[in-house]
Scaffold this active site. Sequence first.
Site, short mmCIF file in Angstrom:
data_model
loop_
_atom_site.label_atom_id
_atom_site.label_comp_id
_atom_site.label_asym_id
_atom_site.label_seq_id
_atom_site.Cartn_x
_atom_site.Cartn_y
_atom_site.Cartn_z
N LYS A 1 -17.32 7.80 -8.34
CA LYS A 1 -17.12 9.39 -8.58
C LYS A 1 -16.96 9.68 -10.16
O LYS A 1 -17.54 10.56 -10.67
CB LYS A 1 -15.50 9.64 -8.05
CG LYS A 1 -15.90 9.83 -6.55
CD LYS A 1 -14.20 9.91 -6.02
CE LYS A 1 -14.23 9.58 -4.43
NZ LYS A 1 -12.66 9.73 -3.94
N GLN B 1 -6.68 8.47 -5.39
CA GLN B 1 -7.43 7.74 -4.36
C GLN B 1 -6.40 7.13 -3.22
O GLN B 1 -5.36 6.59 -3.94
CB GLN B 1 -8.26 6.68 -4.95
CG GLN B 1 -8.91 5.79 -3.85
CD GLN B 1 -10.36 6.77 -3.45
OE1 GLN B 1 -10.54 7.78 -4.03
NE2 GLN B 1 -10.90 6.47 -2.45
N ASP C 1 -9.52 17.42 -3.93
CA ASP C 1 -9.58 16.64 -2.61
C ASP C 1 -9.07 17.53 -1.61
O ASP C 1 -9.33 17.21 -0.50
CB ASP C 1 -8.74 15.28 -2.54
CG ASP C 1 -9.37 14.19 -2.78
OD1 ASP C 1 -10.66 14.18 -2.05
OD2 ASP C 1 -8.75 13.14 -3.20
N1 GUN Z 1 -9.68 7.55 0.47
C1 GUN Z 1 -10.82 7.66 1.32
N2 GUN Z 1 -11.46 8.90 1.24
C2 GUN Z 1 -10.84 9.58 0.13
C3 GUN Z 1 -11.25 10.63 -0.25
O1 GUN Z 1 -12.09 11.51 0.13
N3 GUN Z 1 -10.25 11.20 -1.31
C4 GUN Z 1 -9.29 10.33 -1.75
N4 GUN Z 1 -8.60 10.81 -2.73
N5 GUN Z 1 -9.07 8.99 -1.28
C5 GUN Z 1 -9.64 8.76 -0.18
#
Ligand code: GUN
Length: 316
Positions: free
Chosen positions: A84, A128, A151
Site C-alpha cells: 500500500k 491493518q 478503509d
Molecule cells: N486486513 C485484511 N484486509 C484488510 C483491509 O482491507 N484493510 C485493513 N485495514 N486490514 C485488512
Amino acid sequence: FFCLIYVFWLLIIPSFVLMLSKVQTFKEDFFMVAKILDGKQIAKDYRQGLKDQVEALQAEGYTPKLSVILVGNDGASQSYVNSKKKAAEKIGMISEIVHLDESTSEADVLNELKRLNEDDSVSGILVQVPLPDQVSEQKVLESINPAKDVDGFHPENIGKLYIDQQTFVPCTPLGIMELLNHADIDLEGKDAVVIGRSHIVGQPVSKLLLQKNASVTILHSRTKDMKRYLKNADIIVSAVGRPGLVTKEDVKEGAVVIDVGNTPDENGKLKGDIEYDEVKEVAGAITPVPGGVGPMTITMVLNNTLIAEKMRRGIE
Ligand code: GUN
C-alpha cells in the site's frame, strides 16, 4: 446451363453459411474460455488516472498522505502494508507506516491513532487488521476519524453505506465493483451469490451488488447445501480463503466468477477459492489469483485517500 449454375450457388451459399455457423458454435461450446478480468492491468490504468489527479492537487499545494498503523509482525499484514505504501508513493502521495510492537497496549495504539487523527498533514488513516488480542479491533476502528477512514470500517461509514449515503466504501468490495464495471457486466436483476459474510468483504460487497439491483444471497459456514445456490448464480463472489471451494461443476455456464481468496500453499504460492483452470472453461468471466482482486483493493485505498484529501480541501 445457367439455370444449373444458379441452382448450384443457391444450394452452396446457404450450406456454406450453415457450416461456418456450426464451426463457430462448436468452437464456442468446446473451447469456451472465460474473459479474464485482468485486475493488474485495470489497476495500472486506474492508478494512472489517480496519479494525474494527485499531480493536479499538488499544483494547488496539497499532497495526499496515507498513514498506515501496523501492530505486530504478521508476515501477510506486513507485505500488504508495504504494498500500500509503495503504491501510494508511486502515484505521488506521501505514505508512512507506523509500525508498533506486537505487545503494544490498546491505550498506546489509541494514542497513535489520536495523533494521526489530529495531524493536519494526514489525509487518510488505515489500521491493518487483525490486531493482537490485547487490542480491541472495535475500539480502534471506532476511534478513527470518520473523515480519514479510507478503509470504510468506522461504524458511521458502515451505517452510511447501508442507508445508501455517500461514504468511504471498504476497498476490496469497491475494487470488485470497479472490475465488474470495467468489464461492462450488467448486474440489474442478476442472481448474485456471495460466499463469506465478513465485515471487510462479504457483507459490504453484498450491499454494493444490491445497490446495483442484483438479487443477493450470502452463503456462510452454516449454509445447507451451498452448491444448490452456486449452480443458479449469474455472479459468484467467493471470499472465504478456502482453496478449491468452487469447482467447475458448481458454476453455471457463462457465470461471472470473482475470487477474493488468497491463501498461500506449501510453496508460498497464492491460491484463490476458485479452481481457476477448470472454472474458466465454463465461466463467462473470471478473476485470476494473483492479479485479480488484489491489485484493485490497493488501488481503492489510493482512490479513497485522494477522496479524503479532496473532501477536506473542499475540492470536487
Ligand atoms: N486486513 C485484511 N484486509 C484488510 C483491509 O482491507 N484493510 C485493513 N485495514 N486490514 C485488512
